[in-house]
Scaffold this motif. Structure first.
Motif, PDB file in Angstrom:
ATOM      1  N   HIS A 420       0.787  -1.223  -0.006  1.00  0.00           N
ATOM      2  CA  HIS A 420      -0.095  -0.047  -0.110  1.00  0.00           C
ATOM      3  C   HIS A 420       0.946   1.305   0.144  1.00  0.00           C
ATOM      4  O   HIS A 420       0.592   2.024  -0.979  1.00  0.00           O
ATOM      5  CB  HIS A 420      -0.918   0.134   1.338  1.00  0.00           C
ATOM      6  N   GLU A 451      -5.519   7.293  -2.724  1.00  0.00           N
ATOM      7  CA  GLU A 451      -5.764   6.279  -1.660  1.00  0.00           C
ATOM      8  C   GLU A 451      -6.260   5.134  -2.575  1.00  0.00           C
ATOM      9  O   GLU A 451      -6.134   3.881  -2.386  1.00  0.00           O
ATOM     10  CB  GLU A 451      -6.752   6.815  -0.866  1.00  0.00           C
ATOM     11  N   ALA A 454      -3.597   2.798  -4.135  1.00  0.00           N
ATOM     12  CA  ALA A 454      -3.075   2.138  -3.159  1.00  0.00           C
ATOM     13  C   ALA A 454      -3.601   0.831  -2.830  1.00  0.00           C
ATOM     14  O   ALA A 454      -3.192  -0.360  -2.259  1.00  0.00           O
ATOM     15  CB  ALA A 454      -2.447   2.845  -1.958  1.00  0.00           C
TER      16      ALA A 454
HETATM   17 ZN    ZN Z   1      -2.679   5.316   1.796  1.00  0.00          ZN
END
Ligand code: ZN
Ligand code: ZN
Length: 584
Positions: A420, A451, A454
């Motif tokens: 991530h 985000e 990831a």
């Molecule tokens: Zn993150």
């Protein structure tokens, strides 16, 4: 990356951390004039938002401070309307793909800024908007300015702080208790910026006596204004009859904020429904794995009848397999290299291994909250293109605290964390984004895309054989993923469905297997932010859907590597805009 408590402008700037190159090569003349417009626009934008310019590293307006009064907010709206008109004077169809995205980002940003002022009215009910600590800290830590220069700029920046805070007090009306508490706390903390180490810097400088006197006077005025501001907030907090605004923004505002902050065709309720479905699906899968692994870990022991209790026992058992505080740094370092090798070997990216991804001990100023995080260097106007994977020094932490961090980031979840944060999550995406970026994308990059990417990578890597399909890894992956879908349930539940704290505690404890401290932190975060907690799950949902669509369209010609290369080539733009261009 961990985005916490950031709204609007500040959020946009922090997202810019990775994206540096301000000018890309433009082909047609329409594009050239659009590039000119972008640069002209950014200059007036920073003039309009001088505090933001400090975070972005746009040096021209560091000395200015905007007084948050009604004139300023009216001028912000006029500014946004004027530049929407200018933007609309361009022929969209004549723009390059990259500029089309910039156009859309800018249009959303300008409309959003109007909506924040005339509809959401954050300035009235969220007093955390008024705080000079962070920007002054940033200014004093600029690496490209000499000490004398920084102090002179600071002196000018602080010239009218008395007006700043008196305007703030006039603008605030019926705040929420939660934001008032936080604002008092944060402003109290900001006093430190104007304390002993600043005094030392002034002593160390070679400013004239008169210059020093003026600066001291501005600092004293600022400290007095902050103290008075905090005292006024405290007075409100201790007033038993004060009617605070409810921190829940309600469904209408939440939906609109969702649209502006995330930039997606999904609406908030759709994402909430998908999150609930995902949670139930994960529970089903986790139960299957737990039953299968039971004899291996518990022998003949009778399993409990409640499936969630049984899953929790298995998670606790598997979490005992973890690195030591002394070995975790080397473990992560090795992991990143293994992950790099893996993505090349599996043909997932055209990854150029010379790009500088550096695993380092977490710098002191970021430490405290997490075991590991990704960061770029500097703001959108800095030229460096490094990506750092910061790892906290657990050997320096109290044993108990380190141990709980390591159970949370055990042998399995530590790998997911590295996927991530670093490879091919945030750090790798940051490298691509640097190459692709225009100044618009650098400044107004999209958090849900960043985000979402990831989060997308976590499952993509497991699906491609990372960890060899170990059932323990899948179990831990689902536990990890529960956090992302529960973030949506918590956020939407609190703001739109009136969920109580008790509802949240039950959900996160029994159904997401979280610890008390983590739950407390999440609840607090959901009371002082809105929508941001939805960005992880929403972004990854959009990327997965796009990948499926491209797969369907290309059939046998589909290549995951090509999908990744193409997707990342647009920079940190909203998935919605990338999708439009990729499916053209
Ligand atoms: Zn993150
Ligand atoms: Zn242990």
């Amino acid at each position: 990356m961990k985005y916490f408590l950031l709204s609007g402008l500040l959020l946009a700037q922090l997202f810019g951390a990775f994206r540096n190159k301000p000018f890309s090569n433009k082909a047609s003349s329409a594009d050239n004039s659009f590039a000119d417009f972008e640069n002209r626009f950014m200059d007036v934008y920073w003039k309009q938002n001088p505090s933001g310019a400090i975070f972005a590293g746009y040096g021209k307006y560091y000395d200015e401070l905007k007084i948050p009064d009604s004139t300023a907010f009216a001028s912000d709206i006029a500014f946004a309307k004027k530049y929407l008109d200018t933007l609309h004077s361009f022929d969209y169809n004549n723009l390059s793909s990259a500029d089309k995205i910039d156009y859309n980002i800018l249009e959303n940003q300008l409309r959003s800024s109007i909506w924040y002022i005339d509809t959401l009215k954050l300035r009235e009910w969220d007093p955390t908007n008024y705080n000079l600590g962070a920007e002054c800290y940033e200014l004093l830590n600029k690496k490209d300015l000499a000490l004398n220069e920084k102090l002179q700029l600071l002196s000018k920046h602080l010239q009218h702080t008395d007006n700043y805070f008196s305007a703030a007090l006039k603008t605030i009306r019926q705040p929420t208790r939660e934001h008032t508490q936080l604002a008092a706390q944060q402003n109290e903390g900001s006093l430190e910026v104007f304390g002993a180490s600043l005094a030392d810097s002034i002593k160390a400088s070679t400013l004239s006596v008169a210059q020093k006197d003026t600066l001291q006077q501005h600092i004293q005025q600022t400290v007095a204004a902050i103290k008075n501001f905090v005292a006024q907030l405290e007075k409100t907090l201790t007033d038993k009859n004060y009617a605070f605004r409810n921190f829940r923004i309600g469904e209408t505002l939440f939906n609109q904020k969702f649209k502006y902050d995330i930039v997606t065709d999904y609406n908030a309720k759709e994402i909430f429904d998908r999150a609930v479905a995902a949670k139930n699906y994960y529970h089903g899968e986790m139960y299957k794995i737990t039953k299968m692994l039971w004899p291996k870990y518990f022998g003949n022991q009778q399993p409990p009848s409640d499936s969630l209790v049984m899953i929790k026992m298995m998670i606790d058992k598997i979490s005992l397999n973890h690195a030591s505080p002394e070995s975790v740094f080397d473990t992560i370092n090795q992991q990143v290299h293994d992950l790099e090798k893996f993505i090349i070997q599996k043909n997932l990216f055209n990854y150029d291994t010379t790009s500088p991804l550096i695993v380092r001990k977490m710098p002191a100023y970021m430490s405290g909250a997490t075991l590991a995080s990704a960061s770029g260097v500097g703001g959108p106007y800095d030229k460096q293109t490094l990506a750092y994977y910061n790892v906290a020094d657990l050997s320096a932490m109290p044993r108990e605290k380190a141990e709980s961090q390591l159970r949370e980031h055990n042998h399995y979840t530590l790998q997911i964390l590295s996927i991530h944060e670093a490879m091919p999550g945030h750090c790798l995406q940051g490298v691509y984004s640097n190459k692709a970026s225009s100044i618009i994308k650098a400044v107004f990059g999209n958090g849900a895309m960043v985000e979402g990417w990831a989060v997308y990578c976590e499952k993509m890597m497991l699906n491609n054989g990372w960890a060899n399909n170990a059932p323990e890894m899948w179990l831990m992956f689902y536990k990890w993923s529960l956090r992302e879908c529960c973030n949506v349930i918590v956020d939407y539940g609190i703001h739109c469905l009136n969920y109580s704290k008790d509802d949240i505690v039950k959900l996160l404890k029994n159904e997401a297997f979280q610890e008390d401290a983590q739950i407390e932190e999440k609840y607090h975060r959901a009371t002082i932010s809105q929508v941001q907690l939805c960005s992880y799950f929403t972004g990854s949902t959009e990327i997965n859907a796009l990948c499926d669509e491209v797969k369907k369209k290309q059939g046998n010609n589909f290549s995951l590597k090509d999908f990744h290369e193409k997707f990342l080539s647009y920079g940190s733009a909203p998935v919605k805009y990338i999708r439009e261009l990729m499916l053209q």
